[in-house]
Design a protein around this motif. Sequence first.
Motif, short mmCIF file in Angstrom:
data_model
loop_
_atom_site.label_atom_id
_atom_site.label_comp_id
_atom_site.label_asym_id
_atom_site.label_seq_id
_atom_site.Cartn_x
_atom_site.Cartn_y
_atom_site.Cartn_z
N CYS A 37 0.96 -1.38 -0.24
CA CYS A 37 -0.08 0.07 0.05
C CYS A 37 1.03 1.31 -0.24
O CYS A 37 2.06 1.28 0.66
N ARG B 100 0.05 4.13 0.99
CA ARG B 100 -0.27 5.05 2.02
C ARG B 100 -0.16 4.32 3.36
O ARG B 100 -0.27 5.03 4.68
N CYS B 101 0.14 3.14 3.61
CA CYS B 101 0.28 2.42 4.76
C CYS B 101 1.37 1.56 4.76
O CYS B 101 2.04 0.92 3.78
N CYS C 50 -6.26 -2.30 0.50
CA CYS C 50 -5.66 -2.03 1.59
C CYS C 50 -6.72 -2.32 2.68
O CYS C 50 -7.80 -1.63 2.77
N CYS D 289 -6.52 1.25 4.84
CA CYS D 289 -6.88 2.69 4.67
C CYS D 289 -8.00 2.49 3.65
O CYS D 289 -8.60 3.54 3.16
ZN ZN Z 1 -3.26 1.44 3.21
#
Ligand code: ZN
Length: 686
Positions: free
Chosen positions: A401, A403-404, A419, A422
């Motif tokens: 991911c 973002r994570c 994911c 998120c």
């Molecule tokens: Zn994520």
Amino acid sequence: MTQIYLRVALDTPLDTSFDYRWPEHEAGADPGADSGADPAVMPQVGQLVALPFGRQEVVGMILEILTETDVPQAKLRDVLAVRHDLPPLNEEWLALCQFAAEYYQRPLGEVALPALPKNLKAIKTVSLQRAMKKLDKLPQQTYVSPSDEPILNAEQQAAVDAVVQSQGFAPHLLFGVTGSGKTEVYLQTAARILAQSADAQVLILVPEINLTPQLEAHIRARFPGLMLSTLHSGMAEGERLLHWLAAHTGRARIILGTRLAMLASLPKLKLLIVDEEHDPSYKQQEGLRYSARDLAVWRGWQLSIPVLLGSATPSLESWQGAQTSRYRLLELRERAVKLAVLPVIKLINLEREKPSEGLTQRLIASIKLRLEKGEQSLLFLNRRGYAPVLACDACGWISNCTRCTAHLVLHKGDHRLRCHHCGLEQRIPHSCPTCGNIDLQPLGRGTQRLEESLAAIFPEARVFRIDADSTRLKGSAAAAFERVHAGEVDILIGTQMVAKGHDFKHLTLVAALNPDAALFSQDYRASERLFAQLMQVAGRAGRAAQKEGGNLSEVLVQTRYPDHPLYHALMAHNYPDFAKDLLDERQQAHMPPFMYQALLRAEAKELETAIAFLKEAATCTEHQGIMINDPIPMTMTRVANVDRAQLLVESVSRPALQAFVKAWIADLRAMKSRVKWSVEIDPVDI
Ligand code: ZN
Ligand code: ADP
Ligand code: ZN
């Protein structure tokens, strides 16, 4: 006439109460036609009021009625309207909120107001009157003694008697193996308490209502004359208001709910029951991070009433409470149904028996035996999706991911990478985004992949999967469990959703595919949780009487670590020894329940910012008898582009910790940092 002021709580992070002027009697003034306000009627503590706050209008709760205030007259503003048509929340309820606010270190307004249904907090609302009318139209209730109560066995009877005959505050821990008939103890204890007085209320807390429709059905059947309120987060607002009001006005005699029901207004509460008291979902994980189980015990103390905590694998906190006689221990050692015996638990050593598609030959053979006799099998795999990650063999790319700190999970059905933290979603790439290789491989196994494998191995079997993905639609979880109960399923695949409380009658095989990961988790509670989960899921097998010619019920655990003490305790169905070992370990390592903890969390765009804030926090307040650990990034550091770090503080004294955290929060507020932070008392995920 003396001027009156109202001190109110508002739902804001500001840790203070607010004073308002009660407008002097003005004949005919009707500030809120819909709210039924009448300034001629005196306001009362526990009533809701509409108020101006900044440029907004908000609803607050009256805490005190004053004849003096320190607020300068020029700054005082008038109350707009009092919600007279709602009977005031009583003092005990306010005291409960006050306790929770102090204990969990939040402003009172942030506890009391969010605990109320949304519709009550709207400035203009007609739904309250509508709901009241609806309630008034309901028929009068009559308590009919249940006629179809099964006869309790001696241990069950002793448990019911102990609770009913207890005097004043009496916390009990009902420790009963799976299938020992704890539910029956709850129902018959409730029946006795309800029969004692015509208005007694009983609160039954469960971890998840949608997962246990059976219990609700049992209660309705057992108490046909009484009103049952259900309270959980999945309800529509109108429905929620109606059920909340039924409880608040004392009409609902039995209240069945999830953790949020702990903060409901129950003016006639006489008994508190917490089913599966060890379940992590009793702890709220955002906002007011309360433990409904702990609040239940406090509430019992406050009202001097019995509390019944039940579990086959109690939390170590409660178990310790029973060992030290703070709680009275009630035991159910055997299964309640005659000839239903606890399943035999066996380990399959994955080092010796290599699995194909996650399934060993022995497990496949066991499933086959069930299919031949028309019995059900349950395969437990606590990982949803098709595979936890998609990878490229050629260049080493894996589906992370962006973002994570997490992988994107492969969901084959709708061709997505997703994911689970998120919510980020993408189409499955046709080729490797880095090197163009078209042969991308799913690594590992989730429930969807297991479903696919089983359907291939047993084409004639009815394979069915229950997890968060398959039950997204409202009501679909209940329908899914119904299919299992009706015998329309041969092989059930599920995540922890299927482990909780279900009384499956046709199930004689339970298998845990690969639970090892939790053995080596950094979270010291992971093994406690794993044991509880495996015991729970194992407990789904063999709940009905053994059929003649049928298979003995068994539980198979596939593992690489067959010598691990946790699995040995599991095979012996020996929770007490397991708990004793863990408690000894915790005591030596100075961990809860021998130590009290608070956790400061910080979130920022950059990890360094969060850590720097925590470093400053570690030194900003004087402390004695408090141990302050080093700030560390959280295990999953980044979620949705935010970096997260934490700082653990500990003390052997709860009051010392409480006092420190109070002063600390004041200092942290004064730091005026732009870092988003929060403090959690008795954290569970560290
Ligand atoms: Zn994520
Ligand atoms: P637990 O919650 O302890 O896992 P349950 O309450 O689901 O167990 O009970 C298991 C089964 O035993 C249920 O089918 C229930 O109807 C049955 N049962 C409970 N008590 C009795 C009893 N006294 N006599 C006969 N059956 C009982
Ligand atoms: Zn590649």
